[in-house]
Design a protein around this motif. Structure first.
Motif, PDB file in Angstrom:
ATOM      1  N   ASN A 138      67.223 -17.576  10.622  1.00 21.72           N
ATOM      2  CA  ASN A 138      66.573 -16.089  10.218  1.00 21.72           C
ATOM      3  C   ASN A 138      66.510 -15.170  11.505  1.00 21.72           C
ATOM      4  O   ASN A 138      65.840 -15.860  12.406  1.00 21.72           O
ATOM      5  CB  ASN A 138      65.468 -16.265   9.184  1.00 21.72           C
ATOM      6  N   ASP A 139      66.899 -14.158  11.662  1.00 22.62           N
ATOM      7  CA  ASP A 139      66.574 -13.314  12.590  1.00 22.62           C
ATOM      8  C   ASP A 139      65.223 -12.943  12.618  1.00 22.62           C
ATOM      9  O   ASP A 139      64.478 -12.774  11.637  1.00 22.62           O
ATOM     10  CB  ASP A 139      67.361 -11.819  12.526  1.00 22.62           C
ATOM     11  N   THR A 140      64.564 -12.805  13.861  1.00 26.71           N
ATOM     12  CA  THR A 140      63.294 -12.197  13.932  1.00 26.71           C
ATOM     13  C   THR A 140      63.031 -11.139  14.643  1.00 26.71           C
ATOM     14  O   THR A 140      63.675 -10.842  15.537  1.00 26.71           O
ATOM     15  CB  THR A 140      62.410 -13.554  14.490  1.00 26.71           C
ATOM     16  N   PHE A 141      61.816 -10.708  14.487  1.00 25.49           N
ATOM     17  CA  PHE A 141      61.206  -9.447  15.363  1.00 25.49           C
ATOM     18  C   PHE A 141      59.867  -9.477  15.779  1.00 25.49           C
ATOM     19  O   PHE A 141      59.255 -10.204  14.995  1.00 25.49           O
ATOM     20  CB  PHE A 141      61.507  -7.908  14.725  1.00 25.49           C
ATOM     21  N   GLU A 142      59.561  -8.972  16.919  1.00 22.13           N
ATOM     22  CA  GLU A 142      57.874  -9.133  17.163  1.00 22.13           C
ATOM     23  C   GLU A 142      57.385  -7.949  16.911  1.00 22.13           C
ATOM     24  O   GLU A 142      57.773  -6.677  16.884  1.00 22.13           O
ATOM     25  CB  GLU A 142      57.974  -9.409  18.993  1.00 22.13           C
ATOM     26  N   ALA A 143      56.047  -8.291  16.499  1.00 23.89           N
ATOM     27  CA  ALA A 143      55.198  -7.254  16.149  1.00 23.89           C
ATOM     28  C   ALA A 143      53.726  -7.114  16.914  1.00 23.89           C
ATOM     29  O   ALA A 143      53.361  -8.482  17.037  1.00 23.89           O
ATOM     30  CB  ALA A 143      54.782  -6.959  14.625  1.00 23.89           C
ATOM     31  N   GLU A 144      53.332  -6.145  17.765  1.00 24.27           N
ATOM     32  CA  GLU A 144      52.155  -6.246  18.459  1.00 24.27           C
ATOM     33  C   GLU A 144      51.007  -5.525  17.536  1.00 24.27           C
ATOM     34  O   GLU A 144      51.295  -4.634  16.903  1.00 24.27           O
ATOM     35  CB  GLU A 144      52.481  -5.410  19.707  1.00 24.27           C
ATOM     36  N   LYS A 145      49.812  -6.498  17.648  1.00 30.78           N
ATOM     37  CA  LYS A 145      48.659  -5.727  17.057  1.00 30.78           C
ATOM     38  C   LYS A 145      47.627  -6.155  17.740  1.00 30.78           C
ATOM     39  O   LYS A 145      47.325  -7.508  17.723  1.00 30.78           O
ATOM     40  CB  LYS A 145      48.553  -5.843  15.588  1.00 30.78           C
ATOM     41  N   ASP A 146      46.508  -5.317  18.533  1.00 32.37           N
ATOM     42  CA  ASP A 146      45.495  -5.697  19.009  1.00 32.37           C
ATOM     43  C   ASP A 146      45.806  -6.825  19.913  1.00 32.37           C
ATOM     44  O   ASP A 146      44.881  -8.058  20.281  1.00 32.37           O
ATOM     45  CB  ASP A 146      44.433  -6.140  18.075  1.00 32.37           C
ATOM     46  N   GLY A 147      46.949  -6.812  20.886  1.00 34.89           N
ATOM     47  CA  GLY A 147      46.961  -7.756  21.996  1.00 34.89           C
ATOM     48  C   GLY A 147      47.704  -8.972  21.280  1.00 34.89           C
ATOM     49  O   GLY A 147      48.074 -10.047  22.300  1.00 34.89           O
ATOM     50  N   THR A 148      47.920  -9.174  20.381  1.00 34.67           N
ATOM     51  CA  THR A 148      48.462 -10.407  19.468  1.00 34.67           C
ATOM     52  C   THR A 148      49.847 -10.132  19.222  1.00 34.67           C
ATOM     53  O   THR A 148      50.250  -8.958  18.644  1.00 34.67           O
ATOM     54  CB  THR A 148      47.797 -10.673  18.328  1.00 34.67           C
ATOM     55  N   THR A 149      50.956 -10.818  19.578  1.00 34.35           N
ATOM     56  CA  THR A 149      52.010 -10.721  19.207  1.00 34.35           C
ATOM     57  C   THR A 149      52.665 -11.759  18.209  1.00 34.35           C
ATOM     58  O   THR A 149      52.411 -12.908  18.265  1.00 34.35           O
ATOM     59  CB  THR A 149      53.246 -10.892  20.484  1.00 34.35           C
ATOM     60  N   THR A 150      52.991 -11.201  17.194  1.00 31.29           N
ATOM     61  CA  THR A 150      53.553 -11.920  15.932  1.00 31.29           C
ATOM     62  C   THR A 150      55.077 -12.021  15.740  1.00 31.29           C
ATOM     63  O   THR A 150      55.673 -10.843  15.666  1.00 31.29           O
ATOM     64  CB  THR A 150      52.872 -11.707  14.469  1.00 31.29           C
ATOM     65  N   GLU A 151      55.607 -13.161  15.720  1.00 29.99           N
ATOM     66  CA  GLU A 151      57.142 -13.323  15.252  1.00 29.99           C
ATOM     67  C   GLU A 151      57.419 -13.015  13.877  1.00 29.99           C
ATOM     68  O   GLU A 151      56.912 -14.025  13.180  1.00 29.99           O
ATOM     69  CB  GLU A 151      57.787 -14.368  15.955  1.00 29.99           C
ATOM     70  N   ILE A 152      58.213 -12.107  13.347  1.00 28.64           N
ATOM     71  CA  ILE A 152      58.355 -12.004  12.060  1.00 28.64           C
ATOM     72  C   ILE A 152      59.677 -12.313  11.397  1.00 28.64           C
ATOM     73  O   ILE A 152      60.638 -11.763  12.226  1.00 28.64           O
ATOM     74  CB  ILE A 152      58.006 -10.487  11.581  1.00 28.64           C
ATOM     75  N   PRO A 153      60.150 -13.237  10.614  1.00 30.47           N
ATOM     76  CA  PRO A 153      61.475 -13.437   9.831  1.00 30.47           C
ATOM     77  C   PRO A 153      61.927 -12.231   9.377  1.00 30.47           C
ATOM     78  O   PRO A 153      61.152 -11.462   8.643  1.00 30.47           O
ATOM     79  CB  PRO A 153      61.321 -14.586   9.171  1.00 30.47           C
ATOM     80  N   ALA A 154      62.996 -11.663   9.712  1.00 24.32           N
ATOM     81  CA  ALA A 154      63.529 -10.360   9.160  1.00 24.32           C
ATOM     82  C   ALA A 154      63.776 -10.417   7.739  1.00 24.32           C
ATOM     83  O   ALA A 154      63.577  -9.525   6.876  1.00 24.32           O
ATOM     84  CB  ALA A 154      64.528 -10.010   9.896  1.00 24.32           C
ATOM     85  N   LEU A 155      64.611 -11.573   7.436  1.00 22.85           N
ATOM     86  CA  LEU A 155      64.959 -11.758   5.817  1.00 22.85           C
ATOM     87  C   LEU A 155      64.192 -12.612   4.894  1.00 22.85           C
ATOM     88  O   LEU A 155      63.599 -13.453   5.237  1.00 22.85           O
ATOM     89  CB  LEU A 155      66.353 -12.509   6.062  1.00 22.85           C
ATOM     90  N   ASP A 156      63.741 -11.712   3.871  1.00 28.08           N
ATOM     91  CA  ASP A 156      63.016 -12.601   2.792  1.00 28.08           C
ATOM     92  C   ASP A 156      63.759 -12.481   1.476  1.00 28.08           C
ATOM     93  O   ASP A 156      64.339 -11.363   1.225  1.00 28.08           O
ATOM     94  CB  ASP A 156      61.624 -11.754   2.705  1.00 28.08           C
ATOM     95  N   ILE A 157      64.108 -13.760   1.213  1.00 24.01           N
ATOM     96  CA  ILE A 157      65.174 -13.605  -0.362  1.00 24.01           C
ATOM     97  C   ILE A 157      64.644 -14.360  -1.413  1.00 24.01           C
ATOM     98  O   ILE A 157      63.714 -15.212  -1.157  1.00 24.01           O
ATOM     99  CB  ILE A 157      66.548 -14.354   0.536  1.00 24.01           C
ATOM    100  N   ALA A 158      65.250 -13.975  -2.479  1.00 25.41           N
ATOM    101  CA  ALA A 158      64.854 -14.659  -3.698  1.00 25.41           C
ATOM    102  C   ALA A 158      66.115 -14.714  -4.553  1.00 25.41           C
ATOM    103  O   ALA A 158      66.696 -13.560  -4.871  1.00 25.41           O
ATOM    104  CB  ALA A 158      63.762 -14.412  -4.594  1.00 25.41           C
ATOM    105  N   ALA A 159      66.689 -15.839  -4.916  1.00 25.88           N
ATOM    106  CA  ALA A 159      67.593 -15.707  -5.697  1.00 25.88           C
ATOM    107  C   ALA A 159      67.652 -16.015  -7.542  1.00 25.88           C
ATOM    108  O   ALA A 159      66.715 -16.940  -7.490  1.00 25.88           O
ATOM    109  CB  ALA A 159      68.751 -16.869  -5.242  1.00 25.88           C
ATOM    110  N   THR A 160      68.392 -15.646  -8.135  1.00 25.35           N
ATOM    111  CA  THR A 160      68.087 -15.709  -9.576  1.00 25.35           C
ATOM    112  C   THR A 160      69.452 -15.718 -10.266  1.00 25.35           C
ATOM    113  O   THR A 160      70.285 -15.134  -9.830  1.00 25.35           O
ATOM    114  CB  THR A 160      67.266 -14.505 -10.379  1.00 25.35           C
ATOM    115  N   ILE A 161      69.325 -16.248 -11.718  1.00 22.30           N
ATOM    116  CA  ILE A 161      70.568 -16.196 -12.674  1.00 22.30           C
ATOM    117  C   ILE A 161      70.159 -15.438 -13.739  1.00 22.30           C
ATOM    118  O   ILE A 161      69.032 -15.508 -14.177  1.00 22.30           O
ATOM    119  CB  ILE A 161      71.062 -17.594 -12.937  1.00 22.30           C
ATOM    120  N   ASP A 162      71.049 -14.548 -14.187  1.00 22.42           N
ATOM    121  CA  ASP A 162      70.596 -13.877 -15.470  1.00 22.42           C
ATOM    122  C   ASP A 162      71.117 -14.905 -16.620  1.00 22.42           C
ATOM    123  O   ASP A 162      72.370 -15.035 -16.632  1.00 22.42           O
ATOM    124  CB  ASP A 162      71.294 -12.560 -15.303  1.00 22.42           C
ATOM    125  N   SER A 163      70.480 -15.302 -17.364  1.00 24.80           N
ATOM    126  CA  SER A 163      70.752 -16.270 -18.416  1.00 24.80           C
ATOM    127  C   SER A 163      71.556 -15.760 -19.365  1.00 24.80           C
ATOM    128  O   SER A 163      72.301 -16.337 -20.073  1.00 24.80           O
ATOM    129  CB  SER A 163      69.673 -16.962 -19.046  1.00 24.80           C
TER     130      SER A 163
END
Ligand code: AHR
Length: 497
Positions: free
Chosen positions: A387-412
């Motif tokens: 998963n590609d990630t990007f960094e977000a800075e906030k109040d001197g803290t850097t957080t690495e965030i996974p870019a992709l968030d997925i959920a898979a379903t089947i229509d019955s």
């Protein structure tokens, strides 16, 4: 050259069946949600019942499975009997320090739900109210004609019972700020006594109780009243703005999006440790990225009313990506999360904004449109590698965030794959490689995307920066398929044979 993120889907491994109540809603008697929101009898845009026709039409498009009412903090000092009958008694709303005309009460709420063919879900007053007042409310709504409260409903013009199935005992009685707050020792017993009376009136109702992802609170609640409950109710607002209306920027909201599963996991573990998994489910019956703004509620001198108008600033409504991530969280946890209610639906921090000449559909509305229209009912296993990630800075803290968030379903019904892919990256497209075995039976995929040019795009009166894009991609199922997702976008992929 960055490698695409690899998405794996295993359609043969079902996680569970999602309950459509995870696409639920919440409306409270606060600011312009009811009066001036869904209900405006003096408006030329209202129908003969006083409901805004444009709001009704917009809500019908996203098939709300359930709507929780009348609060929220409001309910902890609300007496439902003031809001029924020919002569309505105005009351002073001690939660929000305004007069409540009681023009909109139970009958109007049920009528509203019937217009939308949605399940009513009533939250009762466990603050200043009594267990008997709650069970009287169940009598009024659900008994045929036995006793005075059912007879009052008939006298008010409603011969048939309202058949309200979902009832919550209390709102957030665990907070000191709530009127009629309870200690954890009091709460379990209080809930049990209320549940006994309500279920004696109508044993078919499903009962929820105000809970929070706190061990002590829930141990007491579940030990005392667990046998009576079908749900525990939890809430969360990740960008807390009640005192200061300074909405967090996009990157900070993406950091917050990493926490949407925290309370679910805690509540699930508590249910499991007390043996209630499979018997009691979680209702996340108030959630929104942005908390509501209502400062100075206890102040003697400060203005506590006009600041509430700041909830209606449309340019701050850029929370579609967060919403997609939260709904995916509910789908991934469909084994225990059976209900989630966006708080609120209309005005305040809602997905629909009303003004005198019409409505504005805020970005979150389009996310609900995609999920309710195109996501399937059976959640299947899926995961991402690389998963590609990007960094977000906030109040001197850097957080690495996974870019992709997925959920898979089947229509019955259609028996085809429908996958949500949220690209949280603020400015880069996501290259996604779909593995052939998941898509070998499909010849094309329709991609619906909620998107605006900027990560801070919004809609307002005369401004339409965020909309749903549609694309169709022919699949080459003999090999891996690479799909490109726009930055800061919510995508639902419907695979076609
Ligand atoms: O800010 C609104 C309040 O948030 C709701 O009334 C309450 O239930 C929650 O704390």
């Amino acid at each position: 050259m960055k490698k695409p993120s690899e998405v794996f889907i295993e359609p043969r491994r079902a996680v569970g069946i999602r309950d459509e109540k995870i696409y639920g809603h919440f409306l409270e008697h606060f600011h312009r949600q009811i009066y001036g929101g869904i209900y405006a009898p003096d408006s030329p845009l209202a129908d003969e019942r006083g409901f805004r026709k444009d709001v009704i039409d917009a809500l019908k498009e996203i098939s709300p499975a359930i709507i929780r009412w009348p609060g929220g903090c409001y309910v902890s000092a609300y007496h439902w009997k003031d809001g029924v009958g020919k002569k309505r008694q105005p009351a002073y709303d001690k939660a929000w320090r305004v007069e409540e005309t009681n023009e909109f009460g139970t009958d109007e709420y049920i009528d509203f739900c019937r217009q939308l063919q949605t399940e009513p879900y009533i939250c009762t007053n466990a603050g200043s109210g009594t267990q008997e007042e709650m069970s009287d409310w169940v009598e009024y709504c659900n008994l045929k004609n036995e006793g005075k409260w059912a007879k009052l409903r008939i006298e008010n013009g409603h011969t048939e019972p309202f058949a309200v199935k979902y009832w919550s005992i209390g709102n957030e009685n665990y907070y000191d700020s709530e009127i009629g707050a309870k200690s954890l020792e009091e709460w379990g017993r209080y809930v049990k006594e209320a549940a006994k009376m309500m279920k004696r009136v109508d044993p078919s109702i499903e009962l929820l109780a105000a809970s929070t992802a706190d061990l002590d609170w829930n141990i007491n609640l579940l030990r005392e009243a667990g046998e009576w409950l079908d749900w525990i109710s939890i809430h969360d607002y990740w960008d807390v703005l009640d005192q200061k209306n300074e909405p967090s920027d996009y990157e900070t909201c993406m950091v917050k999006s990493l926490r949407t599963g925290e309370k679910i996991a805690k509540a699930k573990n508590i249910l499991g440790s007390l043996g209630y998994l499979g018997k009691i489910r979680i209702a996340f019956d108030e959630w929104n990225l942005r908390g509501w703004h209502h400062p100075n509620i206890n102040s003697k001198t400060e203005d506590y009313l006009t600041p509430r108008d700041k909830n209606d600033i449309n340019s701050t409504y850029t929370m579609a990506v967060f919403t997609g991530g939260f709904l995916n969280e509910c789908l991934r946890n469909c084994d225990v999360v059976g209900m989630a209610n966006f708080a609120p639906t209309v005005n305040t921090r809602g997905m629909i904004y009303t003004h005198e000449n019409g409505i504005v559909l805020r970005p979150t509305y389009f996310v609900f449109e995609l999920y309710t229209k195109y996501m399937g009912d059976t959640v299947v296993d899926s995961w991402v590698l690389g998963n590609d990630t990007f960094e977000a800075e906030k109040d001197g803290t850097t957080t690495e965030i996974p870019a992709l968030d997925i959920a898979a379903t089947i229509d019955s019904q259609e028996k085809n794959l429908r996958v949500s892919m949220v690209n949280k990256h603020p400015d880069q497209k996501a290259e996604v490689s779909l593995h052939a075995f998941a898509i070998e039976n499909y010849s094309s995929v329709k991609i619906y995307t909620v998107w605006g040019e900027s990560k801070d795009a919004f809609n307002d009166i005369g401004i339409n920066q965020v909309k749903i894009l549609e694309n169709t991609l022919v699949l080459n199922s003999t090999a891996q398929q690479t799909i490109e997702l726009l930055p800061h976008s919510v995508n639902v992929l419907v695979f076609c044979r």
